[in-house]
Design a protein around this motif. Structure first.
Motif, mmCIF file in Angstrom:
data_model
loop_
_atom_site.group_PDB
_atom_site.id
_atom_site.type_symbol
_atom_site.label_atom_id
_atom_site.label_comp_id
_atom_site.label_asym_id
_atom_site.label_seq_id
_atom_site.Cartn_x
_atom_site.Cartn_y
_atom_site.Cartn_z
ATOM 1 N N GLU A 74 15.553 48.107 -42.207
ATOM 2 C CA GLU A 74 14.755 47.398 -43.207
ATOM 3 C C GLU A 74 15.283 47.550 -44.638
ATOM 4 O OE1 GLU A 74 11.511 44.789 -43.977
ATOM 5 O OE2 GLU A 74 12.451 45.442 -42.115
ATOM 6 N N PHE A 77 18.853 45.216 -46.856
ATOM 7 C CA PHE A 77 18.857 44.101 -47.803
ATOM 8 C C PHE A 77 17.545 43.971 -48.566
ATOM 9 C CE2 PHE A 77 21.695 42.196 -44.363
ATOM 10 C CZ PHE A 77 22.864 42.544 -45.016
ATOM 11 N N ARG A 78 16.489 44.629 -48.079
ATOM 12 C CA ARG A 78 15.161 44.385 -48.628
ATOM 13 C C ARG A 78 15.060 44.741 -50.104
ATOM 14 N NH1 ARG A 78 11.522 41.316 -46.493
ATOM 15 N NH2 ARG A 78 11.792 42.348 -44.479
ATOM 16 N N LEU A 155 18.187 40.884 -39.845
ATOM 17 C CA LEU A 155 17.544 41.183 -41.123
ATOM 18 C C LEU A 155 17.852 40.116 -42.161
ATOM 19 C CD1 LEU A 155 15.837 43.209 -42.703
ATOM 20 C CD2 LEU A 155 17.928 44.418 -43.293
ATOM 21 N N SER A 156 19.046 39.564 -42.134
ATOM 22 C CA SER A 156 19.398 38.532 -43.113
ATOM 23 C C SER A 156 18.503 37.307 -42.982
ATOM 24 C CB SER A 156 20.865 38.130 -42.937
ATOM 25 O OG SER A 156 21.068 37.431 -41.715
ATOM 26 N N VAL A 159 14.722 38.675 -44.277
ATOM 27 C CA VAL A 159 14.595 39.474 -45.490
ATOM 28 C C VAL A 159 13.546 38.903 -46.438
ATOM 29 C CG1 VAL A 159 16.415 38.232 -46.739
ATOM 30 C CG2 VAL A 159 15.938 40.623 -47.299
#
Length: 227
Positions: A74, A77-78, A155-156, A159
Motif C-alpha cells: 500500500e 505509491f499511495r 496498486l498502480s 492508487v
C-alpha cells in the motif's frame, strides 16, 4: 537521454524511499511481525508435532511471505499520490517506468530483504532442515521481487481508490499463484534432499521477466490513475 541522468534519477529515488522508510520504521517492522505471526500461529492451529511442522513448513513460510508482501504494498505509491509527488515523477524527463523500477528496488530492500533474513528463524522453529536453509532463502530472494513487481501493477490501478486494499488483493492474488507454487515446491524439494535448480531457475526467470515488464505496466497504470 544519457546513462548518467538515468542512473542519477534511479539513485535519487532509491535513496529517497529508503530515507522515508527509515523515518517510519513501521514500514519495515510491520511486514516482519505479520510474517512471524502467521508462521507461529500455524502450529497452534494444526499440530505441534515435529513431523507435521516439517511437512507444512515450506507452504506456511511461503504463504506468510506472500501475505506479508501484499500488506506492505500500500505505501509504495499511495503517499506519493497523496502529496503530489507522483505527478512530479510522471512529468520528469526520465521514463516513469525507470523511476518505478527504482521504487520497486527500494521496496524490496525495505520489506522483501527482511523477510528473507528472518525466514531461517521461522524455518528452524517449524523443524525445517538446517541443510535446506540456503535453498529456502534463495527461493525467497528470487520470489519476493516478483511478488512486489506484480503487486505494483495492481496498486498502480487502485492508487486513486480510497481503501483500495481489498481491490488490490483481488487483482494480484491470482497472479501470485505461480510464484507460490514454484516457491513452495523448491522449499519442499530442498527439505526432502531433492534437486531444486529447476524451480530456482523458473523463479529467476519470473523475477527477470517481472522486473522488466512490471515497471512498464505499472507506469501505464499510474498514468491512467493520474488522468
Amino acid at each position: 537521454m544519457g546513462e548518467a541522468p538515468l542512473a542519477a534519477a534511479f539513485t535519487a529515488i532509491l535513496r529517497r524511499d529508503l530515507a522515508l522508510a527509515l523515518r517510519a520504521p513501521g514500514e519495515i517492522v510491520n511486514p516482519v511481525i505479520f510474517f512471524v505471526m502467521i508462521a507461529t500461529l500455524f502450529p497452534l492451529a494444526v499440530s505441534a508435532a515435529p513431523e507435521t511442522l516439517r511437512q507444512i513448513a515450506p507452504g506456511v513460510i511461503w504463504v506468510a511471505a506472500l501475505l506479508a508482501s501484499l500488506i506492505s504494498m500500500e505505501p509504495l505509491f499511495r503517499s506519493d499520490f497523496e502529496d503530489g509527488s507522483l505527478e512530479q515523477l510522471a512529468l520528469a524527463p526520465q521514463p516513469l517506468a525507470w523511476l518505478v523500477l527504482a521504487k520497486l528496488v527500494a521496496h524490496w530492500l525495505i520489506t522483501g530483504l527482511p523477510l528473507v533474513v528472518f525466514s531461517p528463524l521461522l524455518a528452524l522453529f517449524m523443524q525445517y532442515p538446517w541443510a535446506a536453509l540456503p535453498q529456502l532463502m534463495a527461493g525467497l530472494a528470487l520470489g519476493t521481487p516478483v511478488l512486489g513487481a506484480l503487486g505494483a501493477i495492481g496498486l498502480s490501478l487502485t492508487v486513486g481508490v480510497r481503501r483500495g486494499g481489498l481491490l488490490l488483493a483481488l487483482l494480484v492474488l491470482p497472479l501470485y499463484v505461480p510464484v507460490l507454487i514454484f516457491g513452495a515446491s523448491s522449499a519442499d524439494a530442498a527439505a526432502s534432499g531433492l534437486p531444486v535448480s529447476g524451480q530456482l531457475q523458473l523463479l529467476g526467470a519470473m523475477a527477470a521477466l517481472a522486473l522488466t515488464l512490471a515497471p512498464l505496466a505499472a507506469a501505464a497504470g499510474l498514468r491512467i490513475s493520474l488522468d
